[in-house]
Motif scaffolding. Structure first.
Motif, PDB file in Angstrom:
ATOM      1  N   ILE A 142       0.868  -1.190   0.000  1.00 29.88           N
ATOM      2  CA  ILE A 142       0.000   0.000   0.000  1.00 29.88           C
ATOM      3  C   ILE A 142       0.902   1.236   0.000  1.00 29.88           C
ATOM      4  O   ILE A 142       1.637   1.477   0.949  1.00 29.88           O
ATOM      5  CB  ILE A 142      -0.855   0.052   1.287  1.00 29.88           C
ATOM      6  N   HIS A 143       0.817   2.008  -1.058  1.00 29.41           N
ATOM      7  CA  HIS A 143       1.563   3.273  -1.087  1.00 29.41           C
ATOM      8  C   HIS A 143       0.681   4.421  -0.625  1.00 29.41           C
ATOM      9  O   HIS A 143       1.177   5.453  -0.182  1.00 29.41           O
ATOM     10  CB  HIS A 143       2.099   3.549  -2.495  1.00 29.41           C
ATOM     11  N   ASN A 144      -0.628   4.263  -0.796  1.00 27.21           N
ATOM     12  CA  ASN A 144      -1.560   5.270  -0.291  1.00 27.21           C
ATOM     13  C   ASN A 144      -2.934   4.619  -0.188  1.00 27.21           C
ATOM     14  O   ASN A 144      -3.538   4.278  -1.196  1.00 27.21           O
ATOM     15  CB  ASN A 144      -1.604   6.475  -1.229  1.00 27.21           C
ATOM     16  N   LEU A 145      -3.400   4.453   1.061  1.00 30.37           N
ATOM     17  CA  LEU A 145      -4.667   3.737   1.282  1.00 30.37           C
ATOM     18  C   LEU A 145      -5.878   4.528   0.804  1.00 30.37           C
ATOM     19  O   LEU A 145      -6.965   3.987   0.642  1.00 30.37           O
ATOM     20  CB  LEU A 145      -4.802   3.425   2.779  1.00 30.37           C
ATOM     21  N   GLN A 146      -5.679   5.821   0.579  1.00 32.85           N
ATOM     22  CA  GLN A 146      -6.831   6.647   0.206  1.00 32.85           C
ATOM     23  C   GLN A 146      -7.336   6.314  -1.205  1.00 32.85           C
ATOM     24  O   GLN A 146      -8.507   6.463  -1.497  1.00 32.85           O
ATOM     25  CB  GLN A 146      -6.456   8.127   0.281  1.00 32.85           C
TER      26      GLN A 146
ATOM     27  N   GLU B  27      -9.439   4.422   6.268  1.00 29.54           N
ATOM     28  CA  GLU B  27     -10.183   4.564   5.011  1.00 29.54           C
ATOM     29  C   GLU B  27     -11.182   3.412   4.832  1.00 29.54           C
ATOM     30  O   GLU B  27     -11.348   2.876   3.750  1.00 29.54           O
ATOM     31  CB  GLU B  27      -9.226   4.610   3.812  1.00 29.54           C
ATOM     32  N   ARG B  28     -11.821   3.021   5.924  1.00 34.51           N
ATOM     33  CA  ARG B  28     -12.827   1.961   5.963  1.00 34.51           C
ATOM     34  C   ARG B  28     -12.270   0.558   5.688  1.00 34.51           C
ATOM     35  O   ARG B  28     -13.035  -0.390   5.539  1.00 34.51           O
ATOM     36  CB  ARG B  28     -13.985   2.252   4.992  1.00 34.51           C
ATOM     37  N   LEU B  29     -10.969   0.439   5.646  1.00 32.42           N
ATOM     38  CA  LEU B  29     -10.384  -0.899   5.503  1.00 32.42           C
ATOM     39  C   LEU B  29      -9.605  -1.290   6.758  1.00 32.42           C
ATOM     40  O   LEU B  29      -8.879  -2.277   6.770  1.00 32.42           O
ATOM     41  CB  LEU B  29      -9.467  -0.953   4.273  1.00 32.42           C
ATOM     42  N   ASP B  30      -9.757  -0.486   7.818  1.00 26.83           N
ATOM     43  CA  ASP B  30      -8.984  -0.753   9.031  1.00 26.83           C
ATOM     44  C   ASP B  30      -9.362  -2.091   9.665  1.00 26.83           C
ATOM     45  O   ASP B  30      -8.502  -2.773  10.229  1.00 26.83           O
ATOM     46  CB  ASP B  30      -9.140   0.388  10.034  1.00 26.83           C
ATOM     47  N   GLY B  31     -10.641  -2.475   9.572  1.00 23.02           N
ATOM     48  CA  GLY B  31     -11.059  -3.756  10.149  1.00 23.02           C
ATOM     49  C   GLY B  31     -10.326  -4.907   9.476  1.00 23.02           C
ATOM     50  O   GLY B  31      -9.782  -5.795  10.146  1.00 23.02           O
TER      51      GLY B  31
ATOM     52  N   ASN C 238     -13.612  -3.285  -5.058  1.00 20.42           N
ATOM     53  CA  ASN C 238     -12.538  -2.427  -4.561  1.00 20.42           C
ATOM     54  C   ASN C 238     -11.216  -3.142  -4.853  1.00 20.42           C
ATOM     55  O   ASN C 238     -10.895  -4.157  -4.248  1.00 20.42           O
ATOM     56  CB  ASN C 238     -12.745  -2.223  -3.052  1.00 20.42           C
ATOM     57  N   TYR C 239     -10.463  -2.617  -5.807  1.00 20.77           N
ATOM     58  CA  TYR C 239      -9.252  -3.318  -6.253  1.00 20.77           C
ATOM     59  C   TYR C 239      -8.202  -3.374  -5.151  1.00 20.77           C
ATOM     60  O   TYR C 239      -7.446  -4.318  -5.055  1.00 20.77           O
ATOM     61  CB  TYR C 239      -8.677  -2.629  -7.505  1.00 20.77           C
ATOM     62  N   LEU C 240      -8.144  -2.320  -4.342  1.00 22.35           N
ATOM     63  CA  LEU C 240      -7.146  -2.330  -3.274  1.00 22.35           C
ATOM     64  C   LEU C 240      -7.496  -3.398  -2.237  1.00 22.35           C
ATOM     65  O   LEU C 240      -6.646  -4.168  -1.801  1.00 22.35           O
ATOM     66  CB  LEU C 240      -7.054  -0.963  -2.609  1.00 22.35           C
ATOM     67  N   LYS C 241      -8.796  -3.474  -1.908  1.00 23.41           N
ATOM     68  CA  LYS C 241      -9.201  -4.505  -0.950  1.00 23.41           C
ATOM     69  C   LYS C 241      -8.899  -5.889  -1.508  1.00 23.41           C
ATOM     70  O   LYS C 241      -8.467  -6.787  -0.768  1.00 23.41           O
ATOM     71  CB  LYS C 241     -10.698  -4.376  -0.636  1.00 23.41           C
ATOM     72  N   ALA C 242      -9.117  -6.077  -2.803  1.00 18.93           N
ATOM     73  CA  ALA C 242      -8.826  -7.375  -3.415  1.00 18.93           C
ATOM     74  C   ALA C 242      -7.362  -7.748  -3.170  1.00 18.93           C
ATOM     75  O   ALA C 242      -7.042  -8.882  -2.809  1.00 18.93           O
ATOM     76  CB  ALA C 242      -9.131  -7.323  -4.909  1.00 18.93           C
ATOM     77  N   GLY C 243      -6.484  -6.767  -3.334  1.00 17.80           N
ATOM     78  CA  GLY C 243      -5.064  -7.015  -3.083  1.00 17.80           C
ATOM     79  C   GLY C 243      -4.803  -7.362  -1.627  1.00 17.80           C
ATOM     80  O   GLY C 243      -4.010  -8.251  -1.311  1.00 17.80           O
ATOM     81  N   LEU C 244      -5.492  -6.669  -0.731  1.00 16.86           N
ATOM     82  CA  LEU C 244      -5.282  -6.906   0.705  1.00 16.86           C
ATOM     83  C   LEU C 244      -5.779  -8.289   1.116  1.00 16.86           C
ATOM     84  O   LEU C 244      -5.179  -8.959   1.941  1.00 16.86           O
ATOM     85  CB  LEU C 244      -6.018  -5.845   1.532  1.00 16.86           C
TER      86      LEU C 244
END
Ligand code: ADP
Length: 625
Positions: free
Chosen positions: A163-167, A230-234, A200-206
């Motif tokens: 993650i370079h920027n979670l926003q 950014e709502r992905l903290d959980g 959400n592509y970032l969530k997919a990566g996470l």
């Protein structure tokens, strides 16, 4: 090891921000360590011709996207021991922009992710690890686990997602993404691909990567809180044993004031005389009043809320009363372009701006300024403050993310520090610290020089962080045991400057800063004295306009403090102008590429102690299979 980077930008070919710097600098360092490192990146029409002319065409094939078939060419270029593959499709990447304007980002980067995976067997390159960067590559780990891992060629490949920027998350409609990537309905649950009603592509990566990293230890902690999450903290808390913070390094060859061809004069820590020539040249170039005695403050970066520019907006007039000059280079939100355009006219000879992407001018600003201001609302790592220090320009930063991992406020008593910092997201706190810095500039030239030399001699190279990445790659492929993120001390000890024993700390006269420091000093036994950030004010001024920009988050949502860094942290946490006094979970939605409104959902709201559902890669991958 065989390592593949997938990233949407990479220096020297294409850059909009720090992601490009990181990919372009880390890959060659890993290659120097003897690894087979290859990078995949889109072939944008904005990539300069000099590089395109050097590329050789190695492959073409078709990529299936739902019902369509799209051409994909692979162009290759070798540089500094790294093989770069450029994914060619004119329809997606032959545009006048890199990100954002067409409304089909899900398709462009869905194509990119699928093309990266499809190319591997055709290139006969079977990486041990795919290291995917940011949301544009987020679908690489997901597609790999969901659609490719059953094939023998892909089954052993491990993934790291950075993650370079979670926003910036790449949020799209589920139907659109299903249409191009063919992901069945059963995958759209909140433990897999669905995220607040969207894709959400970032969530997919996470969710689907074997390991997650981000670009500083502090940001790794911060993003596990609701305020920064950014709502992905959980989700990040659920995977907290696999979330590592590794501080970015710098390309120390590119950023070297002793050899920099862009500068009017070169200089080094031992002989700073060239810096004065750079300052004069910058003042002339930017049509500022040429005066060696007026401190010049620089800002280089995206003109976005993230960078704390609303604080500058609040107190720009007051800042100018401190007899400083301001140079701004950046592109971004029209609100800030308008602000600085206005300011340039309102303060002729004292404020100068350029709204352009100009790397050569950036170098001249880093060299020609005396101070570099970065009051970021959040900062995953931040490269600019490190570049500034390398050029003997003293950083003034807000204590957040990578800024707090790299800049320690000068402590008049212990002599420690390498810059000036403030903690609250508060315009007057920033203004106050700018005043302190200006005072040191004028009245304590020996301290100033000491800080300059410290910054210039700090090791900002990639070596240490690259080794950390190698350690993690080895861990995920099972060569070594993976340590828990909480175990190793991840901030390179020498990154934050400490006073050598023989350096005599200097007394500072400013009362406001001195008092709290003296009180704290009296309380702590001599041998246990923690480092102090003496430029902090005891309290923020009451009823200032800046208070509108700050908000309080519940104490339990604050990121854990690094006890070695600060003596004490004020209770407030930073907040956005738009979210004043709202609890963190009620924060207004962030500007992302989101298309649809996202309904509230439990995924990122579960408090840490309630043990949110485990969404480990292995489980989800199994479920998907
Ligand atoms: P971010 O990745 O959030 O944009 P970083 O501080 O990590 O911020 O990296 C920004 C990089 O981009 C730095 O190398 C900075 O010098 C460079 N940069 C940003 N804006 C410009 C610009 N307008 N012209 C030249 N370089 C820029």
């Amino acid at each position: 090891m065989k390592i593949l980077f997938t990233a949407s930008e990479c220096v020297p070919f294409i850059k909009t921000g720090g992601l490009a710097d990181v990919v372009g600098a880390l890959a060659p360092v890993l290659a120097q360590e003897g690894h087979d490192v290859r990078v995949m990146c889109p072939l944008y029409s904005k990539i300069p011709e000099q590089y395109v002319n050097e590329m050789t065409h190695v492959l073409d094939f078709e990529v299936t996207l739902g019902w369509r078939k799209q051409y994909c060419g692979i162009e290759m270029l070798k540089q500094d021991g790294v093989v770069y593959y450029f994914i060619d499709n004119k329809f997606y990447f032959g545009r006048s922009y890199i990100y954002g304007l067409g409304g089909d980002e899900y398709e462009r980067f869905g194509f990119f992710c699928r093309a990266c995976l499809n190319a591997l067997p055709l290139l006969d390159f079977q990486p041990d690890v795919i290291h995917a960067h940011d949301w544009q590559s987020g679908m690489v780990p997901a597609l790999l686990k969901i659609q490719y891992a059953h094939l023998p060629f892909f089954s052993g490949i491990k993934t790291m997602f950075t993650i370079h920027n979670l926003q910036y998350q790449g949020i799209f409609g589920i139907r659109e993404v299903q249409d191009v990537l063919g992901l069945g309905d059963s995958l759209w649950t909140d433990d897999k691909l669905e995220c607040f009603g969207c894709a959400n592509y970032l969530k997919a990566g996470l969710v689907y990567s074997d390991i997650i990293t981000t670009v500083s230890p502090s940001y790794a902690e911060e993003i596990q809180t609701a305020y920064y999450g950014e709502r992905l903290d959980g989700l990040l808390r659920a995977r907290k044993h696999e979330v590592y913070g590794i501080l970015n390094g710098l390309d120390v060859v590119e950023y070297d004031p002793s050899k920099d061809a862009a500068l009017a004069a070169t200089y080094s820590a031992d002989d700073l005389s060239g810096k004065a020539a750079c300052k004069k040249a910058l003042q002339e170039e930017m049509k500022l009043t040429v005066d060696p005695d007026i401190p010049v403050i620089g800002m280089v970066g995206r003109l976005s809320n993230q960078k704390g520019l609303d604080l500058v907006d609040c107190v720009l007039g007051d800042m100018m009363e401190k007899n400083v000059q301001l140079v701004v280079l950046g592109m971004g939100e029209s609100r800030y372009v308008n602000l600085f355009e206005w300011a340039q006219n309102a303060f002729p000879g004292r404020i100068a701006c350029r709204f352009d992407m100009d790397s050569s001018l950036a170098h001249r600003i880093y060299a020609g300024c005396d101070m570099f201001l970065m009051p970021s609302q959040f900062e995953p790592c931040g490269l600019s403050q490190m570049i500034a220090m390398r050029y003997g320009t003293i950083p003034i930063v807000r204590e957040t993310g990578g800024l707090r991992d790299t800049v320690l406020s000068y402590n008049e008593y212990s002599g420690e520090g390498n810059g000036f910092t403030f903690f609250n997201y508060n315009a007057h706190d920033m203004l106050y610290v700018v005043g302190i810095a200006a005072e040191y500039y004028h009245e304590h030239k020996d301290v100033w020089k000491l800080l300059q030399q410290r910054g210039m001699t700090t090791d900002f190279s990639w070596t240490r962080s690259a080794n950390r990445y190698i350690e993690l790659y080895r861990g995920i492929i099972g060569e070594t045991e993976l340590k828990d993120p909480s175990e190793p001390a991840e901030v390179p000890a020498e990154t934050v400057a400490e006073a050598p024993a023989e350096e005599k700390p200097r007394k500072k006269t400013t009362r406001k800063a001195a008092k709290p420091a003296e009180e704290k000093a009296a309380e702590a036994p001599a041998e246990e004295k923690p480092k102090k950030r003496t430029t902090k004010k005891a309290a923020a001024p009451a009823e200032t306009p800046a208070e509108k920009t700050s908000a309080e988050a519940p104490a339990e949502e604050k990121p854990k403090k690094r006890t070695t860094k600060k003596a004490a942290a004020p209770a407030e946490t930073p907040a956005e102008k738009t979210s004043a006094e709202a609890p963190a979970e009620e924060k207004p939605k962030k500007r992302t590429t989101k298309k649809a409104a996202a309904p509230a959902e439990a995924a990122s709201e579960a408090p840490a102690e309630e043990k949110p559902k485990k969404r480990t890669t292995r489980k989800t991958a199994k479920a998907a299979e």
